[in-house]
Design an enzyme around this catalytic site. Structure first.
Site, PDB file in Angstrom:
ATOM      1  N   GLU A   1      43.247  12.731  26.650  1.00 55.06           N
ATOM      2  CA  GLU A   1      43.799  13.326  27.876  1.00 55.06           C
ATOM      3  C   GLU A   1      44.810  14.394  27.461  1.00 55.06           C
ATOM      4  O   GLU A   1      45.152  14.509  26.282  1.00 55.06           O
ATOM      5  CB  GLU A   1      44.503  12.244  28.714  1.00 55.06           C
ATOM      6  CG  GLU A   1      43.557  11.145  29.143  1.00 55.06           C
ATOM      7  CD  GLU A   1      44.229  10.069  29.992  1.00 55.06           C
ATOM      8  OE1 GLU A   1      45.354  10.293  30.484  1.00 55.06           O
ATOM      9  OE2 GLU A   1      43.605   9.013  30.158  1.00 55.06           O
TER      10      GLU A   1
ATOM     11  N   ASP B   1      36.112   3.341  13.432  1.00 56.41           N
ATOM     12  CA  ASP B   1      35.814   2.879  12.063  1.00 56.41           C
ATOM     13  C   ASP B   1      34.318   2.991  11.790  1.00 56.41           C
ATOM     14  O   ASP B   1      33.892   3.317  10.677  1.00 56.41           O
ATOM     15  CB  ASP B   1      36.230   1.415  11.877  1.00 56.41           C
ATOM     16  CG  ASP B   1      37.736   1.250  11.729  1.00 56.41           C
ATOM     17  OD1 ASP B   1      38.436   2.279  11.614  1.00 56.41           O
ATOM     18  OD2 ASP B   1      38.204   0.098  11.736  1.00 56.41           O
TER      19      ASP B   1
ATOM     20  N   GLN C   1      32.300  34.056   1.551  1.00 60.09           N
ATOM     21  CA  GLN C   1      32.742  34.958   0.479  1.00 60.09           C
ATOM     22  C   GLN C   1      31.544  35.448  -0.335  1.00 60.09           C
ATOM     23  O   GLN C   1      31.471  36.622  -0.701  1.00 60.09           O
ATOM     24  CB  GLN C   1      33.745  34.203  -0.420  1.00 60.09           C
ATOM     25  CG  GLN C   1      34.579  35.085  -1.304  1.00 60.09           C
ATOM     26  CD  GLN C   1      35.556  35.940  -0.492  1.00 60.09           C
ATOM     27  OE1 GLN C   1      35.915  35.601   0.621  1.00 60.09           O
ATOM     28  NE2 GLN C   1      35.939  37.072  -1.050  1.00 60.09           N
TER      29      GLN C   1
ATOM     30  N   GLU D   1      37.764  13.070  16.287  1.00 61.59           N
ATOM     31  CA  GLU D   1      37.691  11.668  15.799  1.00 61.59           C
ATOM     32  C   GLU D   1      38.852  11.340  14.868  1.00 61.59           C
ATOM     33  O   GLU D   1      38.690  10.693  13.845  1.00 61.59           O
ATOM     34  CB  GLU D   1      36.331  11.369  15.160  1.00 61.59           C
ATOM     35  CG  GLU D   1      35.261  11.235  16.221  1.00 61.59           C
ATOM     36  CD  GLU D   1      34.183  10.213  15.949  1.00 61.59           C
ATOM     37  OE1 GLU D   1      34.370   9.324  15.096  1.00 61.59           O
ATOM     38  OE2 GLU D   1      33.155  10.312  16.622  1.00 61.59           O
TER      39      GLU D   1
END
Ligand SMILES: Cc1cc2nc3c(=O)[nH]c(=O)nc-3n(C[C@H](O)[C@H](O)[C@H](O)COP(=O)(O)OP(=O)(O)OC[C@H]3O[C@@H](n4cnc5c(N)ncnc54)[C@H](O)[C@@H]3O)c2cc1C
Length: 385
Positions: free
Chosen positions: A126, A239, A336, A363
């Protein structure tokens, strides 16, 4: 490198690669340019049973594990990270239901997720609550027949496109982090609407949107787990899903490495392809080392989870942090190698570079996850086997 994948895992990986090359590659630039949700690709993923992979067999899935999911996400991300996260977010949105749902909830929703009929999403963030998830303000007040949700979630992947949302809301404000609960909210529930659609730097084909709840009545039977367990569910969920984010980073970095090698082979300067220059060779070599190290760590953590291990918070955070930092570095170095044309939209590196940044942010930002890893280290006593 040999990762000793099972025959089934090799099949999943090569099917995901074929889908990515045949269906995603031809449209990825257009989807990015138009910031268009990849519905046609989602249909292909559904038809090829890709959503069944992370759903148990008893709910019409294929019963795969974390590594199987990682293999698909990696292959999709090698070609388009926006498609990969739109797919991975369905697993994220399903996880609470998979792990903590009742038999009735699972029977009701999981077969539709497995078939790809309904996409899912997960809503925690939020305006006041990003890294500090405990600062959420969305409330779920107990009333006759269910819970009344009020509040606004922001930055929700698959927002507006998904049919099913796992939403974290406060059932007991005064209890802080112990006062949050998880709810399944269907898209067409009265009082549930969609707000601002974000315009982003990268992963533009993925939808990132606000969810707005105004006296939205969610039936009591749609609570996942017990009242007050919303944050525990959220932490367990991350997890399990962070290796999938690691896989997104590995796939993206692999795609950038391959593009850089191809370009260095054909770009001629000073009379020779630039791949003959040691400065370029060393950049490519470092990229290859980093991608392989990130893949090895991500697969190892996914296997740890699939082995039934109970604690892997630290390892899971490591895979996400390491792989996403590598993806940022590898896409930067790949640009690059491309020189000036790499900066132009005509080549895929420009998109890959833009797509990489978010993986260090969502996350759990890499700073917050370093805190998580350090906390685990502080708890440790002595030398671990
Ligand atoms: C494209 C996109 C998709 C997303 N998808 C979803 C989704 O599907 N569902 C969902 O719920 N959320 C989603 N998010 C939200 C995402 O997880 C958050 O943006 C993220 O957790 C960071 O929160 P924040 O943006 O509020 O940053 P903040 O928390 O405000 O962080 C700002 C900075 O402060 C640092 N910081 C904050 N606290 C600490 C600390 N304790 N120690 C060290 N550094 C700290 C951070 O690392 C960062 O650098 C998405 C975000 C984006 C941009």
């Amino acid at each position: 490198m040999e990762y000793f994948l099972s025959e089934q895992q090799k099949t999943i990986k090569s099917l995901a690669r074929r889908i990515a090359e045949e269906k995603i590659l031809p449209v990825r630039a257009e989807l990015d340019e138009k910031e268009e949700f990849p519905w046609e690709i989602m249909k292909v993923l559904a038809h090829t049973d890709m959503f069944r992979i992370f759903i148990p067999e008893e709910y019409e899935g294929l019963g795969g594990g974390c590594l199987d999911l990682c293999l698909v996400v990696e292959e999709l991300s090698r070609v388009c990270s926006a498609v990969a996260i739109s797919y991975a977010a369905v697993a994220l949105g399903s996880f609470a239901l998979l792990q903590y749902g009742t038999e009735e909830q699972k029977r009701k929703y999981l077969p539709d997720i497995a078939s790809g009929k309904r996409l899912a999403a997960f809503a925690l963030t939020e305006e006041t609550a990003g890294s500090d998830a405990s600062a959420i303000r969305t409330t779920a007040k107990k009333v006759a027949g269910g819970y009344l949700l009020n509040g606004t979630k922001r930055f929700i992947t698959n927002g507006g496109e998904a049919e099913l949302y796992t939403v974290i809301a406060l059932t007991a404000k005064e209890r802080g982090a112990r006062g949050a609960s998880a709810f399944l909210v269907e898209k067409d529930t009265p009082g549930f609407s969609f707000g601002r659609k974000e315009k982003k730097l990268g992963i533009r084909a993925s939808s990132t949107r606000e969810l707005v709840f105004e006296d939205c009545l969610v039936p009591e039977e749609n609570m996942i787990g017990k009242e007050g367990t919303g944050f525990i569910i959220t932490m367990k969920l991350f997890d399990h899903t962070r290796p999938g984010i690691g896989a997104q980073a590995v796939g993206l970095a692999q795609g950038a490495l391959e593009a850089a090698v191809d370009y260095a082979r054909q770009r001629v300067q000073f009379g020779h392809p630039i791949i003959s220059l040691q400065a370029v060779q060393h950049m490519l070599a470092d990229m290859a080392i980093q991608v392989e190290a990130a893949r090895a760590l991500t697969y190892a953590v996914a296997r740890t989870i699939d082995s039934g291990a109970k604690h892997f918070t630290e390892e899971s955070a490591m895979a996400k942090v390491f792989a996403s930092d590598i993806a940022m570095k590898v896409t930067t170095d790949a640009m690059q190698v491309f020189g000036g044309v790499g900066y132009m939209r005509d080549y895929p590196i420009e998109k890959m570079f833009r797509d990489a940044k978010i993986i260090q942010i969502y996350e759990g930002t890499n700073q917050v996850l370093r805190n998580t890893i350090a906390l685990e280290l502080r708890k440790r006593k002595g030398i671990r086997e």
